[in-house]
Motif scaffolding. Structure first.
Motif, PDB file in Angstrom:
ATOM      1  N   UNK A 157      13.888   2.980   1.456  1.00  0.00           N
ATOM      2  CA  UNK A 157      15.153   3.411   0.865  1.00  0.00           C
ATOM      3  C   UNK A 157      14.894   4.356  -0.295  1.00  0.00           C
ATOM      4  N   UNK A 187       3.258   6.209  -1.603  1.00  0.00           N
ATOM      5  CA  UNK A 187       4.063   7.096  -0.763  1.00  0.00           C
ATOM      6  C   UNK A 187       5.485   7.167  -1.302  1.00  0.00           C
ATOM      7  N   UNK A 205      13.418  -1.056  13.773  1.00  0.00           N
ATOM      8  CA  UNK A 205      12.296  -0.840  12.849  1.00  0.00           C
ATOM      9  C   UNK A 205      12.454  -1.722  11.622  1.00  0.00           C
ATOM     10  N   UNK A 206      13.670  -1.733  11.064  1.00  0.00           N
ATOM     11  CA  UNK A 206      13.904  -2.525   9.855  1.00  0.00           C
ATOM     12  C   UNK A 206      13.692  -4.008  10.155  1.00  0.00           C
ATOM     13  N   UNK A 227       0.804  -1.212   0.000  1.00  0.00           N
ATOM     14  CA  UNK A 227       0.000   0.000   0.000  1.00  0.00           C
ATOM     15  C   UNK A 227       0.838   1.263   0.000  1.00  0.00           C
ATOM     16  N   UNK A 228       2.000   1.208   0.652  1.00  0.00           N
ATOM     17  CA  UNK A 228       2.772   2.435   0.787  1.00  0.00           C
ATOM     18  C   UNK A 228       3.591   2.760  -0.455  1.00  0.00           C
ATOM     19  N   UNK A 271      14.098  10.497   8.153  1.00  0.00           N
ATOM     20  CA  UNK A 271      13.520   9.358   7.439  1.00  0.00           C
ATOM     21  C   UNK A 271      14.629   8.508   6.834  1.00  0.00           C
ATOM     22  N   UNK A 306      10.131  -5.012  10.269  1.00  0.00           N
ATOM     23  CA  UNK A 306       9.407  -4.756   9.016  1.00  0.00           C
ATOM     24  C   UNK A 306       8.528  -3.523   9.118  1.00  0.00           C
ATOM     25  N   UNK A 307       9.021  -2.494   9.782  1.00  0.00           N
ATOM     26  CA  UNK A 307       8.216  -1.287   9.915  1.00  0.00           C
ATOM     27  C   UNK A 307       9.008  -0.069   9.485  1.00  0.00           C
ATOM     28  N   UNK A 308       9.824  -0.238   8.444  1.00  0.00           N
ATOM     29  CA  UNK A 308      10.718   0.848   8.038  1.00  0.00           C
ATOM     30  C   UNK A 308       9.978   2.137   7.725  1.00  0.00           C
ATOM     31  N   UNK A 309       8.731   2.018   7.245  1.00  0.00           N
ATOM     32  CA  UNK A 309       8.037   3.220   6.803  1.00  0.00           C
ATOM     33  C   UNK A 309       7.505   4.045   7.973  1.00  0.00           C
ATOM     34  N   UNK A 345      19.626  -0.675   6.850  1.00  0.00           N
ATOM     35  CA  UNK A 345      19.539  -1.573   5.695  1.00  0.00           C
ATOM     36  C   UNK A 345      20.936  -1.912   5.198  1.00  0.00           C
ATOM     37  N   UNK A 360      16.549  -8.011   1.741  1.00  0.00           N
ATOM     38  CA  UNK A 360      15.767  -6.949   2.368  1.00  0.00           C
ATOM     39  C   UNK A 360      14.329  -7.033   1.884  1.00  0.00           C
ATOM     40  N   UNK A 361      13.408  -6.609   2.727  1.00  0.00           N
ATOM     41  CA  UNK A 361      12.004  -6.778   2.374  1.00  0.00           C
ATOM     42  C   UNK A 361      11.431  -5.524   1.748  1.00  0.00           C
ATOM     43  N   UNK A 403       8.711   7.694   8.141  1.00  0.00           N
ATOM     44  CA  UNK A 403       8.026   8.574   7.194  1.00  0.00           C
ATOM     45  C   UNK A 403       6.631   8.902   7.707  1.00  0.00           C
ATOM     46  N   UNK A 456       1.028  -1.907   6.614  1.00  0.00           N
ATOM     47  CA  UNK A 456       1.404  -0.793   5.748  1.00  0.00           C
ATOM     48  C   UNK A 456       0.206   0.074   5.422  1.00  0.00           C
ATOM     49  N   UNK A 504      16.209   4.372   8.042  1.00  0.00           N
ATOM     50  CA  UNK A 504      16.120   3.203   7.169  1.00  0.00           C
ATOM     51  C   UNK A 504      17.463   2.821   6.543  1.00  0.00           C
ATOM     52  N   UNK A 505      18.136   3.799   5.933  1.00  0.00           N
ATOM     53  CA  UNK A 505      19.236   3.433   5.045  1.00  0.00           C
ATOM     54  C   UNK A 505      20.442   2.831   5.789  1.00  0.00           C
ATOM     55  N   UNK A 541      12.205   5.991  -1.088  1.00  0.00           N
ATOM     56  CA  UNK A 541      11.538   7.220  -0.641  1.00  0.00           C
ATOM     57  C   UNK A 541      12.544   8.224  -0.113  1.00  0.00           C
ATOM     58  N   UNK A 542      13.375   7.786   0.845  1.00  0.00           N
ATOM     59  CA  UNK A 542      14.210   8.771   1.532  1.00  0.00           C
ATOM     60  C   UNK A 542      15.348   9.246   0.647  1.00  0.00           C
ATOM     61  N   UNK A 563       9.334  -3.318   2.669  1.00  0.00           N
ATOM     62  CA  UNK A 563       9.245  -2.058   3.412  1.00  0.00           C
ATOM     63  C   UNK A 563      10.576  -1.328   3.392  1.00  0.00           C
ATOM     64  N   UNK A 564      11.686  -2.082   3.472  1.00  0.00           N
ATOM     65  CA  UNK A 564      12.998  -1.434   3.432  1.00  0.00           C
ATOM     66  C   UNK A 564      13.234  -0.856   2.042  1.00  0.00           C
TER      67      UNK A 564
END
Lengths: 451, 306
Positions: free
Chosen positions: A111, A49, B28-29, A45-46, B210, B32-35, B218, A103-104, B38, B90, B214-215, A113-114, A106-107
């Motif tokens: 990645x 975004x 978070x990573x 879904x995201x 943000x 599985x909640x990296x977003x 990762x 990596x899944x 944001x 998500x 994440x980065x 996005x940012x 969401x990552x």
């Protein structure tokens, strides 16, 4: 406050100034609702975004290129092309990360996005210093400018939204397969990667036109909220997609209408709130998956299970009193016996007895004694019979040890329908269950605990 | 290039903020909640607006608490919708943060008559200006103290609860069985993320936050499979990103004949470059590494069969 005439005028698209805005957001809502359904089912879904942020470097670079070619730098087609290209670049980065690392999703989304957004902000700042061009207002690209929409914007939205909706309906079967079982789709020879790219390409297209017209937050919400709301109402894809399109369209229509009537409310924000309200209503009240209907169903089931436990316990007590008879007679039995059958708290037991009385399963009797009514006794016999049929079946066909079968049977017997019971009877006909109520295949109560 | 104490402070502030984010980011990573970063960075807007409407000033303490509360609420609402509605997390996150942001936009529009509270300034921040705002006579930028405090807090919590966090990240139900409430850990983590995000926002802008949530984690995940090593590598990546990012912000635009650009954007880019390097050359699973190993295996096969 706007008068009724004004409200009608806006809502029915009679006002020229607001007609374009209302129509555009409605169309966008429909297209995003359709495509968002696939994203939701694919648990991405995201994506909207991530992609919407990923368009920013493209905008800045397109601006720089157009300026260096001698243009004004703010030609919409050029900026849109840049946004699309950089969105697609983000998309491929995401898919590559997903495919080549552990990596899944969401990552990968976070990645893209940012990093893309960072690059976008940095390059916007850079192009602002370009000689001979004003980059001011490029940011409105990010926040949208719903109120100042012109006819060409509307046509662009209508065309892109129309094509995107058409493609998502044409590829319904393929996308369905992709969403529910991409491994199977791949094994069947479908080009899953290409389908993924097509689906996300549609997301990119809708995101880019939506961004420009209505802003970042709105387009993200459009891709997520209607689809999630529609999911509460149905278990089938096509109805869900259509409903999602309707919810998206209605949010766009109502939201833009309300915003047009009250100038201090930004259209994008109002549309998001309308969609959120529709979502909340769906989440709480939708019959198939909503929270309240589900709670009600759970309560019903729990009551039913309690009732069946009570009746079977009563029947087994009566059986124990007359061990030599096939079918025990219905006689009063002490309350204490019932309490020792199961670990009911006094409170639970009181509630169960109250319900049993209300359902006429119990007849009035002396204090501290219970007596089943005619109907209650019949029901108790039926429940006990179902339980034992199922136990016998499990022992014979599922190789479950007689000492364990009671609990396993408990998991299923409450949802056995009449047809299943009939089938069980057919199965077990030749066995020792010719008796109206088969004997328990394992010791009950005190004997069991001592053995 | 003339490097001044200004630049040093910018790098220090950037690095403090980056590490403060990278540490909770690792969890978070893994969860599985990296977003979430944001989502929180958008969702704090109504918190800021309400804090402003109540106090009537742009003082940072009420703003900070307003934003932190909004951040924690984001996590809470997401969890509720995901659990009670059976919704993909998500999607739940997306609904919550877009709705909160919309509420924030409307509130700000209402407040706009009184003062200028620009959503843009919340999202971009300006790390370049942080050295100007110093504390007393010390010459230390306030942002360095704020972000340093966030870093210290995160570090302490993670060190004290390291075992619990590790368990929660890898096997939440085991954590529950052993008596560590995974719910509590989840909300503690979310509170950390919200506080760090908000602390960093005000001074350096949301892009760094943000990206750093994440980065670097990762990148670290591509280089190791051990949690302590991962935290360490993520922190190093974060510091490197801050240094390289600021250098890049000064140097790269010159190549195109332009003025210096925003450091925050370039820090995100630097982190992206470091991630790409790990992606390609990670000793265990880099793309190039794997391709070369593959080739050498192809060559060695005939020998071994011969």
């Amino acid at each position: 406050m706007p008068s009724w005439e004004e409200i009608l005028e806006v809502v029915l698209l009679q006002n020229y100034n607001t007609r374009l805005v209302v129509l555009s957001t409605t169309l966008l809502g429909i297209a995003a609702g359709l495509i968002g359904s696939f994203l939701l089912l694919r648990k991405r879904s995201l994506m909207g975004d991530a992609l919407s942020h990923a368009t920013l470097p493209g905008v800045a670079i397109a601006f720089a290129v157009m300026v260096s070619l001698g243009g004004s730098g703010k030609a919409l087609p050029g900026l849109l092309l840049g946004a699309t290209l950089s969105g697609v670049a983000g998309l491929f980065t995401m898919l590559l990360i997903r495919r080549t690392t552990r990596l899944r999703d969401d990552v990968a989304m976070g990645f893209v996005l940012s990093v893309f957004f960072g690059v976008g902000v940095a390059s916007l700042q850079m192009v602002q210093g370009l000689p001979g061009a004003s980059a001011a207002g490029l940011e409105s690209f990010i926040y949208g400018k719903t109120a100042s929409m012109v006819q060409s914007d509307f046509f662009l939205i209508a065309i892109v939204a129309g094509i995107a909706s058409l493609i998502s309906l044409l590829f319904l079967k393929e996308f369905l397969l992709l969403c529910f079982d991409d491994g199977y789709a791949g094994a069947q020879g479908w080009p899953t990667f290409a389908l993924d790219v097509l689906l996300l390409g549609l997301v990119t297209a809708v995101t880019v036109i939506g961004l420009q017209a209505v802003g970042l937050i709105l387009i993200i919400a459009f891709l997520i909220t209607p689809a999630t709301a529609a999911r509460f109402w149905t278990h089938r894809l096509l109805p869900m997609m259509l409903l999602s399109a309707v919810i998206g369209g209605v949010s766009g229509w109502l939201g833009a209408g309300i915003s047009a009537l009250t100038p201090e409310l930004p259209a994008g924000a109002v549309i998001v709130l309308v969609a959120a309200v529709l979502f909340l209503i769906s989440m709480i009240f939708a019959p198939p998956r909503g929270v309240i209907p589900r709670l009600v169903r759970q309560r019903h089931l729990r009551r039913k299970v309690d009732r069946q436990h009570f009746l079977r316990a009563a029947f087994e007590i009566l059986e124990a009193e007359a061990p030599d008879r096939d079918v025990p007679s219905n006689s009063p039995f002490p309350l204490a016996a019932l309490r020792s059958k199961r670990t009911w708290t006094p409170h639970e037991l009181r509630k169960i007895l109250k319900i049993a009385r209300r359902e006429d399963h119990l007849e009035p009797s002396e204090p501290r004694m219970l007596r089943l009514s005619e109907a209650g006794f019949g029901e108790a016999a039926r429940v006990t019979r179902n339980h034992r049929l199922w136990e016998t079946y499990l022992i014979r066909y599922a190789d479950i040890a007689p000492s364990h079968v009671d609990r396993d049977a408990d998991l299923v017997e409450h949802i056995l329908g009449p047809e299943l019971v009939e089938e069980l009877e057919d199965f077990l006909e030749r066995g020792p269950v010719a008796a109206p109520i088969p004997p328990s295949p394992h010791p009950i109560g005190k004997e069991a605990s001592s053995s | 290039m003339n490097w001044t104490s200004f630049d040093t402070w910018i790098v220090v502030v950037g690095a403090l903020c980056a590490v403060a984010c990278a540490l909770p980011g690792c969890f978070l990573v893994l969860r599985k909640m990296s977003m979430m970063g944001d989502a929180i960075s958008h969702a704090v807007l109504p918190g800021l607006a309400i804090a402003f409407l109540i106090t009537g000033t742009r003082a940072s303490v009420p703003m900070f608490f307003g934003a932190a509360i909004a951040g924690v609420l984001t996590a809470l609402f997401t969890q509720w919708i995901a659990r009670f509605g059976n919704v993909d997390r998500g999607a739940a996150m997306g609904i919550v943060f877009t709705t909160l942001f919309a509420v924030g936009l409307i509130l700000i529009r209402q407040a706009a008559d009184h003062v200028d509270l620009d959503p843009g300034c919340v999202l971009y921040g300006a790390i370049e200006l942080t050295p100007l705002d110093t504390v007393g006579q010390t010459g230390i930028p306030r942002a360095a103290l704020v972000n340093g405090g966030a870093l210290l807090g995160n570090l302490l919590i993670i060190l004290v609860l390291f075992k619990e966090f590790r368990l929660g990240a890898f096997d939440a139900s085991l954590a529950d069985t052993l008596g560590f409430s995974s719910q509590f850990l989840h909300y503690l983590l979310m509170t950390m993320v919200a506080m760090t995000t908000v602390a960093a926002f005000e001074s350096v802008g949301s892009i760094i936050v943000i990206a750093m949530l994440i980065v670097p984690p990762a990148t670290a995940l591509l280089l190791t499979r051990k949690l302590p090593t991962m935290l360490l590598i993520a922190s190093l990546t974060a510091v490197l990103s801050a240094i390289l990012g600021h250098l890049g912000a000064i140097q790269i635009p010159r190549w195109f004949g332009m003025e210096a650009t925003t450091t925050s954007g370039m820090i995100a880019l630097a982190a992206g470059v470091l991630f790409t390097l790990a992606w390609l050359f990670s000793p265990s699973e880099g793309l190039v590494t794997k391709a070369r190993r593959h080739r050498s295996e192809d060559l060695s096969l005939p020998e071994s069969t011969a």
